[in-house]
Design a protein around this motif. Structure first.
Motif, short mmCIF file in Angstrom:
data_model
loop_
_atom_site.label_atom_id
_atom_site.label_comp_id
_atom_site.label_asym_id
_atom_site.label_seq_id
_atom_site.Cartn_x
_atom_site.Cartn_y
_atom_site.Cartn_z
N HIS A 1 25.92 -38.42 -34.30
CA HIS A 1 26.07 -39.45 -35.32
C HIS A 1 27.54 -39.67 -35.67
N SER A 2 28.32 -38.60 -35.70
CA SER A 2 29.75 -38.72 -36.02
C SER A 2 30.55 -39.20 -34.81
N LEU A 3 30.21 -38.69 -33.64
CA LEU A 3 30.97 -39.05 -32.44
C LEU A 3 30.84 -40.53 -32.14
N LEU A 4 29.64 -41.08 -32.23
CA LEU A 4 29.44 -42.49 -31.91
C LEU A 4 30.05 -43.42 -32.95
N SER A 5 30.38 -42.90 -34.13
CA SER A 5 31.00 -43.74 -35.15
C SER A 5 32.51 -43.72 -35.09
N ARG A 6 33.10 -42.89 -34.23
CA ARG A 6 34.55 -42.86 -34.07
C ARG A 6 35.03 -44.15 -33.43
N TRP A 7 36.19 -44.64 -33.91
CA TRP A 7 36.69 -45.93 -33.46
C TRP A 7 36.94 -45.99 -31.96
N PRO A 8 37.58 -44.98 -31.32
CA PRO A 8 37.76 -45.07 -29.86
C PRO A 8 36.44 -45.13 -29.09
N VAL A 9 35.46 -44.34 -29.56
CA VAL A 9 34.15 -44.36 -28.89
C VAL A 9 33.47 -45.70 -29.10
N LYS A 10 33.56 -46.26 -30.31
CA LYS A 10 32.95 -47.55 -30.59
C LYS A 10 33.57 -48.65 -29.74
N GLN A 11 34.90 -48.58 -29.56
CA GLN A 11 35.55 -49.59 -28.72
C GLN A 11 35.11 -49.47 -27.26
N ALA A 12 35.00 -48.22 -26.79
CA ALA A 12 34.57 -48.03 -25.40
C ALA A 12 33.14 -48.52 -25.19
N LEU A 13 32.26 -48.20 -26.14
CA LEU A 13 30.87 -48.66 -26.02
C LEU A 13 30.76 -50.17 -26.19
N GLN A 14 31.62 -50.74 -27.04
CA GLN A 14 31.60 -52.19 -27.23
C GLN A 14 31.94 -52.92 -25.94
N SER A 15 32.89 -52.36 -25.19
CA SER A 15 33.28 -53.00 -23.93
C SER A 15 32.17 -52.92 -22.88
N VAL A 16 31.30 -51.92 -23.02
CA VAL A 16 30.20 -51.76 -22.05
C VAL A 16 28.92 -52.44 -22.53
N LEU A 17 28.56 -52.22 -23.80
CA LEU A 17 27.28 -52.71 -24.31
C LEU A 17 27.36 -54.07 -24.98
N GLY A 18 28.53 -54.46 -25.43
CA GLY A 18 28.68 -55.75 -26.09
C GLY A 18 27.91 -55.81 -27.40
N PRO A 19 27.07 -56.83 -27.60
CA PRO A 19 26.34 -56.98 -28.86
C PRO A 19 25.28 -55.90 -29.08
N LEU A 20 24.96 -55.12 -28.06
CA LEU A 20 23.97 -54.04 -28.22
C LEU A 20 24.61 -52.72 -28.66
N ASN A 21 25.89 -52.76 -29.02
CA ASN A 21 26.57 -51.53 -29.41
C ASN A 21 25.92 -50.91 -30.65
N ARG A 22 25.71 -51.72 -31.69
CA ARG A 22 25.09 -51.20 -32.91
C ARG A 22 23.63 -50.81 -32.67
N THR A 23 22.95 -51.55 -31.81
CA THR A 23 21.58 -51.21 -31.46
C THR A 23 21.51 -49.84 -30.79
N ALA A 24 22.44 -49.59 -29.88
CA ALA A 24 22.47 -48.30 -29.20
C ALA A 24 22.78 -47.18 -30.18
N TYR A 25 23.65 -47.45 -31.14
CA TYR A 25 23.99 -46.44 -32.16
C TYR A 25 22.75 -46.07 -32.98
N CYS A 26 22.02 -47.07 -33.44
CA CYS A 26 20.80 -46.81 -34.22
C CYS A 26 19.74 -46.10 -33.38
N PHE A 27 19.63 -46.50 -32.11
CA PHE A 27 18.66 -45.85 -31.22
C PHE A 27 19.00 -44.38 -31.01
N ALA A 28 20.29 -44.07 -30.80
CA ALA A 28 20.70 -42.68 -30.60
C ALA A 28 20.43 -41.85 -31.85
#
Length: 282
Positions: free
Chosen positions: A82-109
């Motif tokens: 929960h903490s790791l996925l909310s870190r800004w570098p991780v969020k940016q990396a996931l945003q570049s891969v998942l796009g609009p599903l970034n927040r969806t993936a965070y909630c799913f995890a």
């Protein structure tokens, strides 16, 4: 055009399935945290702890220590992801891969980690309770009081989640805006709102604290659960005076809207126009 439509349908399907999974997990978490523990106290179907066993013996029992180690590992899994996925570098990396599903993936995890925690949680029943209300008539009335307060707290939590932008928190709005070509929904919020949301991702700390600690009997594994989650929520709480001032203004405007819809709409529009003009001046 057809590929865009197929992509939009796929994004919407993934977001809606995630919302359903999150809601099911939320219902399971309510049962796990509140109703199961209180129900056992009311009915006495199973023993939550053994008060006849001394602490010196219980803390040397391999089943007690093994259960606590497993529970601590499950809590570490949840808090770490929960903490790791909310870190800004991780969020940016996931945003570049998942796009609009970034927040969806965070909630799913988060929901998946909670499901794992609830499924493999080890109750510690071979140790004394830290407290236990067993004297009549409080052995009946206090569990009923706890049940009522837990119900009230969960009702408040659900109400707060309805007042905040739950569609954005669950990732629905990101997908909706992407399908319409509107970009990131956070860019449409005022700077004060963006600042508040960056500090207030857990808006129900007090109510969760009551739910975690107010029980007729507190077992050793429940102490570990309540202590860890309470510490985690406290460390994640970062509101300041500016956030509180903005939050009070928003609450007052919503209360005016509920009391007098016509007047509330006019006040809200004037406040919004004032904020927009201030932003333009800046």
């Amino acid at each position: 055009m057809a590929s865009v439509s197929v992509r939009g349908c796929a994004l919407c399907g993934a977001a809606l399935l995630n919302v359903a999974f999150v809601f099911v997990t939320g219902a399971d978490f309510i049962r796990f945290v509140s109703f199961r523990a209180i129900y056992h106290n009311i009915t006495g179907e199973s023993t939550l702890c053994q008060d006849s066993i001394p602490w010196s013996v219980a803390l040397q029992d391999s089943s007690v220590l093994g259960g606590l180690v497993v529970d601590l590992g499950l809590l570490a899994l949840f808090t770490t992801q929960h903490s790791l996925l909310s870190r800004w570098p991780v969020k940016q990396a996931l945003q570049s891969v998942l796009g609009p599903l970034n927040r969806t993936a965070y909630c799913f995890a988060t929901a998946l980690a909670l499901q794992i925690l609830m499924k493999y949680w080890q109750p510690v029943t071979s140790a004394p309770c830290l407290w236990s209300v067993r004297q009549a008539p409080w052995s009946i009335w206090f569990p009923l009081l706890c049940f009522s307060l837990h119900f009230l707290c969960w009702a408040i939590i659900c109400s707060i989640l309805m007042l905040v932008d739950y569609a954005e928190l669950l990732g629905i709005k990101q997908v909706y805006y992407e399908c319409l070509g509107l970009g990131d929904p956070m860019s449409y919020k005022s700077p004060n709102a963006q600042r508040l949301l960056s500090h207030l991702r857990h808006p129900v700390c007090l109510e969760l604290g009551v739910v975690l600690w107010l029980l007729p009997a507190l077992s050793l594994d429940r102490l570990l659960l309540a202590g860890t989650l309470s510490a985690y929520l406290t460390l994640a709480h970062s509101l300041d005076k500016q956030d509180l001032a903005y939050l009070c203004v928003q609450i007052n405007s919503k209360m005016q809207l509920l009391a007098d819809p016509q007047r509330g709409i006019g006040t809200t529009m004037s406040t919004t126009n004032g904020n927009n003009s201030n932003n333009k001046e800046k």
